[in-house]
Enzyme design. Structure first.
Site, PDB file in Angstrom:
ATOM      1  N   LEU A  39     -48.156  21.094  68.440  1.00  0.00           N
ATOM      2  CA  LEU A  39     -48.368  20.035  67.755  1.00  0.00           C
ATOM      3  C   LEU A  39     -47.614  20.375  66.380  1.00  0.00           C
ATOM      4  CD1 LEU A  39     -51.918  19.007  68.225  1.00  0.00           C
ATOM      5  CD2 LEU A  39     -49.931  18.367  69.462  1.00  0.00           C
ATOM      6  N   ARG A  93     -49.011  19.330  51.423  1.00  0.00           N
ATOM      7  CA  ARG A  93     -49.348  20.223  50.188  1.00  0.00           C
ATOM      8  C   ARG A  93     -48.180  21.301  50.234  1.00  0.00           C
ATOM      9  NH1 ARG A  93     -54.812  22.329  52.411  1.00  0.00           N
ATOM     10  NH2 ARG A  93     -54.328  21.083  54.154  1.00  0.00           N
ATOM     11  N   GLY A  96     -53.851  11.527  64.688  1.00  0.00           N
ATOM     12  CA  GLY A  96     -54.852  12.644  64.873  1.00  0.00           C
ATOM     13  C   GLY A  96     -54.246  13.706  65.961  1.00  0.00           C
ATOM     14  N   TYR A 143     -50.353  25.041  67.459  1.00  0.00           N
ATOM     15  CA  TYR A 143     -49.985  24.141  66.310  1.00  0.00           C
ATOM     16  C   TYR A 143     -48.782  24.984  66.007  1.00  0.00           C
ATOM     17  CZ  TYR A 143     -54.728  22.215  65.490  1.00  0.00           C
ATOM     18  OH  TYR A 143     -56.036  21.532  65.621  1.00  0.00           O
ATOM     19  N   ASP A 188     -47.690  25.257  62.906  1.00  0.00           N
ATOM     20  CA  ASP A 188     -47.689  25.688  61.697  1.00  0.00           C
ATOM     21  C   ASP A 188     -48.717  27.121  61.849  1.00  0.00           C
ATOM     22  OD1 ASP A 188     -50.172  24.388  61.948  1.00  0.00           O
ATOM     23  OD2 ASP A 188     -50.111  23.218  60.449  1.00  0.00           O
ATOM     24  N   ASN A 213     -50.585  25.751  55.163  1.00  0.00           N
ATOM     25  CA  ASN A 213     -50.477  24.231  54.404  1.00  0.00           C
ATOM     26  C   ASN A 213     -50.159  24.254  53.027  1.00  0.00           C
ATOM     27  OD1 ASN A 213     -52.660  23.140  56.644  1.00  0.00           O
ATOM     28  ND2 ASN A 213     -54.067  24.585  55.882  1.00  0.00           N
ATOM     29  N   ASN A 245      -6.218  56.014  52.512  1.00  0.00           N
ATOM     30  CA  ASN A 245      -7.235  55.981  51.029  1.00  0.00           C
ATOM     31  C   ASN A 245      -6.861  55.062  50.029  1.00  0.00           C
ATOM     32  OD1 ASN A 245      -9.467  57.994  49.841  1.00  0.00           O
ATOM     33  ND2 ASN A 245      -7.784  57.662  48.334  1.00  0.00           N
ATOM     34  N   ALA A 296       0.160  55.250  40.960  1.00  0.00           N
ATOM     35  CA  ALA A 296      -0.769  54.500  39.851  1.00  0.00           C
ATOM     36  C   ALA A 296      -0.451  53.501  39.433  1.00  0.00           C
ATOM     37  CB  ALA A 296      -1.455  55.616  38.970  1.00  0.00           C
TER      38      ALA A 296
HETATM   39  C1  UD1 Z   1     -57.408  20.713  62.953  1.00  0.00           C
HETATM   40  C2  UD1 Z   1     -58.851  20.526  63.894  1.00  0.00           C
HETATM   41  C3  UD1 Z   1     -59.796  21.492  63.414  1.00  0.00           C
HETATM   42  C4  UD1 Z   1     -59.300  23.029  63.142  1.00  0.00           C
HETATM   43  C5  UD1 Z   1     -58.122  22.956  62.423  1.00  0.00           C
HETATM   44  C6  UD1 Z   1     -57.728  24.464  62.555  1.00  0.00           C
HETATM   45  C7  UD1 Z   1     -58.712  18.369  64.877  1.00  0.00           C
HETATM   46  C8  UD1 Z   1     -59.477  17.157  64.890  1.00  0.00           C
HETATM   47  N1  UD1 Z   1     -59.220  19.476  64.005  1.00  0.00           N
HETATM   48  O1  UD1 Z   1     -57.935  20.115  61.774  1.00  0.00           O
HETATM   49  O2  UD1 Z   1     -60.911  21.420  64.159  1.00  0.00           O
HETATM   50  O3  UD1 Z   1     -60.320  23.689  62.521  1.00  0.00           O
HETATM   51  O4  UD1 Z   1     -57.141  22.078  62.994  1.00  0.00           O
HETATM   52  O5  UD1 Z   1     -56.343  24.342  61.524  1.00  0.00           O
HETATM   53  O6  UD1 Z   1     -57.981  18.843  65.876  1.00  0.00           O
HETATM   54  N2  UD1 Z   1     -50.905  16.874  64.193  1.00  0.00           N
HETATM   55  C9  UD1 Z   1     -50.040  16.274  64.842  1.00  0.00           C
HETATM   56  N3  UD1 Z   1     -50.165  15.119  64.918  1.00  0.00           N
HETATM   57  C10 UD1 Z   1     -51.281  14.418  64.282  1.00  0.00           C
HETATM   58  C11 UD1 Z   1     -52.253  15.360  63.520  1.00  0.00           C
HETATM   59  C12 UD1 Z   1     -51.980  16.653  63.458  1.00  0.00           C
HETATM   60  O7  UD1 Z   1     -48.882  16.796  65.302  1.00  0.00           O
HETATM   61  O8  UD1 Z   1     -51.549  13.175  64.506  1.00  0.00           O
HETATM   62  C13 UD1 Z   1     -50.358  18.405  64.082  1.00  0.00           C
HETATM   63  C14 UD1 Z   1     -50.572  19.062  62.739  1.00  0.00           C
HETATM   64  O9  UD1 Z   1     -48.940  18.888  62.349  1.00  0.00           O
HETATM   65  C15 UD1 Z   1     -50.931  20.407  62.659  1.00  0.00           C
HETATM   66  C16 UD1 Z   1     -51.723  20.155  63.646  1.00  0.00           C
HETATM   67  O10 UD1 Z   1     -51.774  19.177  64.549  1.00  0.00           O
HETATM   68  O11 UD1 Z   1     -50.019  21.266  63.028  1.00  0.00           O
HETATM   69  C17 UD1 Z   1     -53.289  20.292  63.036  1.00  0.00           C
HETATM   70  O12 UD1 Z   1     -53.485  18.878  62.216  1.00  0.00           O
HETATM   71  P1  UD1 Z   1     -54.157  19.000  60.906  1.00  0.00           P
HETATM   72  O13 UD1 Z   1     -54.124  17.687  60.216  1.00  0.00           O
HETATM   73  O14 UD1 Z   1     -53.805  20.249  59.972  1.00  0.00           O
HETATM   74  O15 UD1 Z   1     -55.645  19.317  61.534  1.00  0.00           O
HETATM   75  P2  UD1 Z   1     -56.970  19.840  60.785  1.00  0.00           P
HETATM   76  O16 UD1 Z   1     -57.441  18.569  59.840  1.00  0.00           O
HETATM   77  O17 UD1 Z   1     -56.414  21.144  59.953  1.00  0.00           O
HETATM   78 CA    CA Z   2     -54.238  22.302  59.117  1.00  0.00          CA
END
Ligand code: UD1
Ligand code: CA
Length: 484
Positions: A18, A25, A90, A114, A116, A241, A390, A436
């Site tokens: 993902l 941030r 989400g 993920y 990141d 983040n 040289n 030189a």
């Molecule tokens: C998420 C988890 C949380 C966990 C945390 C760990 C869910 C609902 N929550 O929360 O339980 O403790 O990660 O870091 O899963 N992303 C997408 N598309 C979206 C939303 C997110 O690709 O629509 C990707 C983001 O780029 C990121 C990852 O998913 O790499 C997590 O998304 P983020 O919004 O950071 O989730 P958290 O709220 O941190």
């Molecule tokens: Ca996160």
């Protein structure tokens, strides 16, 4: 010989990375997952971990900064299937979009990671999948116990210790907020269950999103086995983040890389000031002195010493070479060659075995032959220096006429004098000498001596006559009086 695989329990793994989130941030024009640690974008680390898993198929979900992120992913691994999640609704929605993009429904296990979370290793992912398969679960969460779990989804366990749900921080009760076991976000999920579960996700939560984490409660409701693989090494679960975390995770990754190389037989005198990118390769018995950065695709062969205070990017250093207080990129330093202190190797420098690039020397697009030396205060650009030649102190290749670059060629075992200018294009023959102070505008035949300067002329008594009253005039007068 996977222990837990049988025809009834397919070994196939589909990985979903993902990487669609905004990364607000970071406060950056650059998409978050393209920020780098250890010389590799965050998403590159995520894909490297997944690659080690040997997944049948890897899907990357991209969204924010999709053009740049897509190009980066293609460059890292063109076999990754890229799917655009136009709106970030989400993590559950992201996985749904990924599944819909596959030409055939996934079989076996789906691993969600993920883009990141850069410190996660292939070994951890493999352990997660092993543990998931061994227990024949619907969902296995990669979890960790954190001293400060704020912001993370919490692992809610029942009285019997069985995992019951993941509760997002924002949706958690007072009691749940005290739970220190967190969801890293990385999951192994049974493929068939996942396909059913994502279609049932609802957005009835504080963020109005489809939470992937809700599949846990779904499985529990269906009395399917759910568990967590608890990771001791909590750094592997940390995501980036903001830029503070970027630096923290960059430091931890560097510590790990430096330790790895020390265990492979590299002497690192000061790990705290040594930076090694993830693609660098070091042979045993390399010595790295304090304040050194080995970057990009730098390769150092055995017995070489690098540093102190040296930065090399994409530089290949041969066995037993020494590179001291040097800044270099896209260059090759041959076996037993010496560089520095205070050298600047620009791209295309090729220093052959036993050669020398000395102090206050800048080189660019220059081939310096075996045993040839450019010891002091010189600029050598667009040049070919023959074996054993040289180059005198203070030599400049005048390679640029304001419009085009031209080459200088110096033959084998030539000896050029101090303070020469080689006005390119120009060739100095094998074994030739130059005096030189010569400005070499015309080719010098092999074995010839070129003397270019006008002869020196003296005007006696000039200082006393023209600079009366100065300390120089006084010194001149005293000298004259002793002679008289
Ligand atoms: C998420 C988890 C949380 C966990 C945390 C760990 C869910 C609902 N929550 O929360 O339980 O403790 O990660 O870091 O899963 N992303 C997408 N598309 C979206 C939303 C997110 O690709 O629509 C990707 C983001 O780029 C990121 C990852 O998913 O790499 C997590 O998304 P983020 O919004 O950071 O989730 P958290 O709220 O941190
Ligand atoms: Ca996160």
């Amino acid at each position: 010989m996977p222990l837990h695989d049988s025809p009834a329990e397919p070994t196939a793994v589909t990985a979903i990375v993902l990487a669609a989130g905004a990364g607000t941030r970071m406060r950056s024009e650059l998409p978050k997952v393209l920020h780098e640690i250890a010389g590799r974008p965050l998403v590159g680390h995520a894909l490297a971990a997944v690659a080690g898993l040997g997944a049948t198929r890897t899907v990357a979900v991209i969204g924010h900064g999709r053009d740049e992120v897509s190009a980066a992913i293609t460059a890292i691994d063109p076999s990754v299937l890229q799917v655009v999640q136009a709106q970030q609704r989400g993590t559950g929605h992201a996985v749904k979009v990924a599944l819909e993009a596959l030409d055939a429904p996934p079989a076996g296990t789906v691993v969600v990671t993920y883009g990141d979370v850069p410190l996660l290793t292939s070994a951890t992912l493999s352990e997660l999948v092993e543990s998931h398969r061994a227990a024949s679960r619907a969902v296995t969460i990669l979890s960790a116990e954190l001293a400060d779990p704020a912001g993370y989804g919490r692992i809610v366990r029942g009285g019997d210790g069985e995992v019951q749900a993941i509760r997002e921080h924002r949706d958690a009760s007072e009691d749940e907020l005290r739970i220190r076991e967190i969801n890293s976000g990385v999951l192994a999920v049974d493929a068939d269950f996942l396909r059913r579960a994502v279609t049932a996700l609802r957005d009835d939560n504080t963020q109005g999103e489809l939470y992937l984490t809700d599949i846990v409660a779904h499985a529990v409701g269906d009395r399917l086995p759910v568990g967590a693989h608890v990771l001791e090494d909590v750094w592997q679960t940390e995501g980036v983040n903001d830029r503070v975390q970027l630096a923290q995770l960059g430091r931890v990754m560097n510590d790990r890389l430096v330790e790895h190389w020390m265990r492979q037989g590299v002497t690192v005198v000061d790990p705290a000031t040594t930076w090694i990118d993830s693609a660098v390769e070091l042979a045993p018995d390399v010595t790295v002195l304090p304040g050194t950065q080995l970057l990009g695709a730098t390769i150092v062969a055995t017995g070489a010493t690098i540093g102190p205070d040296t930065t090399l990017r994409n530089v290949e250093v041969g066995a037993a070479a020494t590179v001291v207080r040097t800044h270099g990129s896209d260059s090759v330093v041959g076996e037993g060659a010496t560089v520095g202190p205070f050298a600047y190797l620009r791209p295309g420098t090729l220093l052959d075995a036993g050669g020398k690039i000395g102090t206050f020397v800048e080189t660019k697009n220059a081939h310096i032959g075996p045993g040839a030396k450019v010891p002091h205060l010189s600029y050598v650009g667009d040049a070919e220096i023959g074996a054993g030649a040289n180059i005198g102190a203070g030599t400049i290749t005048a390679n640029y006429d304001g419009v085009a670059k031209h080459r200088t060629t110096v033959g084998e075992h030539a000896r050029t004098g101090s303070d020469n200018v080689f006005v390119a294009p120009v060739t100095i023959g094998d074994g030739a000498y130059t005096a030189a102070g010569t400005t070499v505008r015309d080719d010098v035949p092999a074995g010839a001596l070129a003397i270019g300067e006008g002869r020196q002329r003296m005007i006696d008594g000039w200082v006393e006559a023209k600079r009366p009253g100065t300390s120089s005039a006084e010194a001149a007068r005293r000298s004259r009086e002793t002679r008289e």
